[in-house]
Scaffold this motif. Sequence first.
Motif, PDB file in Angstrom:
ATOM      1  N   GLU A  12       0.854  -1.190   0.000  1.00 50.58           N
ATOM      2  CA  GLU A  12       0.000   0.000   0.000  1.00 50.58           C
ATOM      3  C   GLU A  12       0.884   1.232   0.000  1.00 50.58           C
ATOM      4  O   GLU A  12       2.003   1.209   0.503  1.00 50.58           O
ATOM      5  CB  GLU A  12      -0.898   0.006   1.241  1.00 50.58           C
ATOM      6  N   LYS A  13       0.338   2.298  -0.550  1.00 52.86           N
ATOM      7  CA  LYS A  13       1.084   3.558  -0.586  1.00 52.86           C
ATOM      8  C   LYS A  13       1.379   4.049   0.824  1.00 52.86           C
ATOM      9  O   LYS A  13       0.498   4.103   1.663  1.00 52.86           O
ATOM     10  CB  LYS A  13       0.257   4.644  -1.287  1.00 52.86           C
ATOM     11  N   GLU A  14       2.643   4.398   1.051  1.00 57.86           N
ATOM     12  CA  GLU A  14       2.986   5.022   2.318  1.00 57.86           C
ATOM     13  C   GLU A  14       3.065   6.532   2.154  1.00 57.86           C
ATOM     14  O   GLU A  14       2.855   7.278   3.096  1.00 57.86           O
ATOM     15  CB  GLU A  14       4.309   4.460   2.847  1.00 57.86           C
ATOM     16  N   GLN A  15       3.400   6.949   0.922  1.00 58.17           N
ATOM     17  CA  GLN A  15       3.436   8.381   0.604  1.00 58.17           C
ATOM     18  C   GLN A  15       2.753   8.561  -0.743  1.00 58.17           C
ATOM     19  O   GLN A  15       2.765   7.669  -1.583  1.00 58.17           O
ATOM     20  CB  GLN A  15       4.881   8.881   0.531  1.00 58.17           C
ATOM     21  N   SER A  16       2.187   9.732  -0.959  1.00 52.13           N
ATOM     22  CA  SER A  16       1.408   9.953  -2.173  1.00 52.13           C
ATOM     23  C   SER A  16       2.250   9.912  -3.448  1.00 52.13           C
ATOM     24  O   SER A  16       1.731   9.661  -4.531  1.00 52.13           O
ATOM     25  CB  SER A  16       0.669  11.289  -2.088  1.00 52.13           C
ATOM     26  N   ASN A  17       3.551  10.127  -3.346  1.00 50.15           N
ATOM     27  CA  ASN A  17       4.374  10.173  -4.555  1.00 50.15           C
ATOM     28  C   ASN A  17       5.109   8.854  -4.826  1.00 50.15           C
ATOM     29  O   ASN A  17       6.061   8.812  -5.585  1.00 50.15           O
ATOM     30  CB  ASN A  17       5.401  11.313  -4.459  1.00 50.15           C
ATOM     31  N   THR A  18       4.653   7.750  -4.213  1.00 50.42           N
ATOM     32  CA  THR A  18       5.284   6.457  -4.445  1.00 50.42           C
ATOM     33  C   THR A  18       4.362   5.544  -5.245  1.00 50.42           C
ATOM     34  O   THR A  18       3.161   5.815  -5.360  1.00 50.42           O
ATOM     35  CB  THR A  18       5.640   5.753  -3.112  1.00 50.42           C
ATOM     36  N   SER A  19       4.932   4.484  -5.795  1.00 44.59           N
ATOM     37  CA  SER A  19       4.145   3.564  -6.632  1.00 44.59           C
ATOM     38  C   SER A  19       3.986   2.197  -5.976  1.00 44.59           C
ATOM     39  O   SER A  19       3.762   1.206  -6.659  1.00 44.59           O
ATOM     40  CB  SER A  19       4.819   3.421  -7.996  1.00 44.59           C
ATOM     41  N   GLU A  20       4.082   2.131  -4.663  1.00 48.69           N
ATOM     42  CA  GLU A  20       4.016   0.842  -3.961  1.00 48.69           C
ATOM     43  C   GLU A  20       2.721   0.082  -4.225  1.00 48.69           C
ATOM     44  O   GLU A  20       2.718  -1.145  -4.209  1.00 48.69           O
ATOM     45  CB  GLU A  20       4.167   1.052  -2.453  1.00 48.69           C
ATOM     46  N   ASP A  21       1.637   0.793  -4.473  1.00 48.18           N
ATOM     47  CA  ASP A  21       0.365   0.111  -4.663  1.00 48.18           C
ATOM     48  C   ASP A  21       0.274  -0.621  -6.009  1.00 48.18           C
ATOM     49  O   ASP A  21      -0.747  -1.202  -6.322  1.00 48.18           O
ATOM     50  CB  ASP A  21      -0.809   1.073  -4.480  1.00 48.18           C
TER      51      ASP A  21
END
Length: 139
Positions: A12-21
């Motif tokens: 899941e996204k931890e920060q809005s500017n990451t692509s983890e999701d």
Amino acid sequence: MLIKECKGFELEKEQSNTSEDFFNRSIVTFSEDGEEKTLHVLYVRYFDEFLHEFTPYKQDPIMVQDNNEVSFKDIVALVCLLKNPGLRSRKRLYINSKQEFASYFQDINYNKLPEIFLSLNQKKEYELRSPLEFIMQPK
């Protein structure tokens, strides 16, 4: 080698500017020569949509045993380890190519996978004598 745990989950996204999701993580924890190790496999979540192309499974969860569901994410790291025992010395594997991802699932004996998860549910471990037991041999 003693397999202790196989599980997977969606990041899941931890920060809005990451692509983890866009990724899933699958882990297999095992003990070898008295040392406990964990292999983390990070792969593009999109590959889950094609599980029917490179496995016999048609939907997720792929199996249910004693009311315990096993999802596709739960087997990815295990299958990678079975297919390439050299990964025992690695901590992480990142797969972003569908072709590479599919190659790990070729020639796996899917009929034997349930015995690993049954043993993990009942005994909390599975003794893997040889990864070759889980690879289909050419006739």
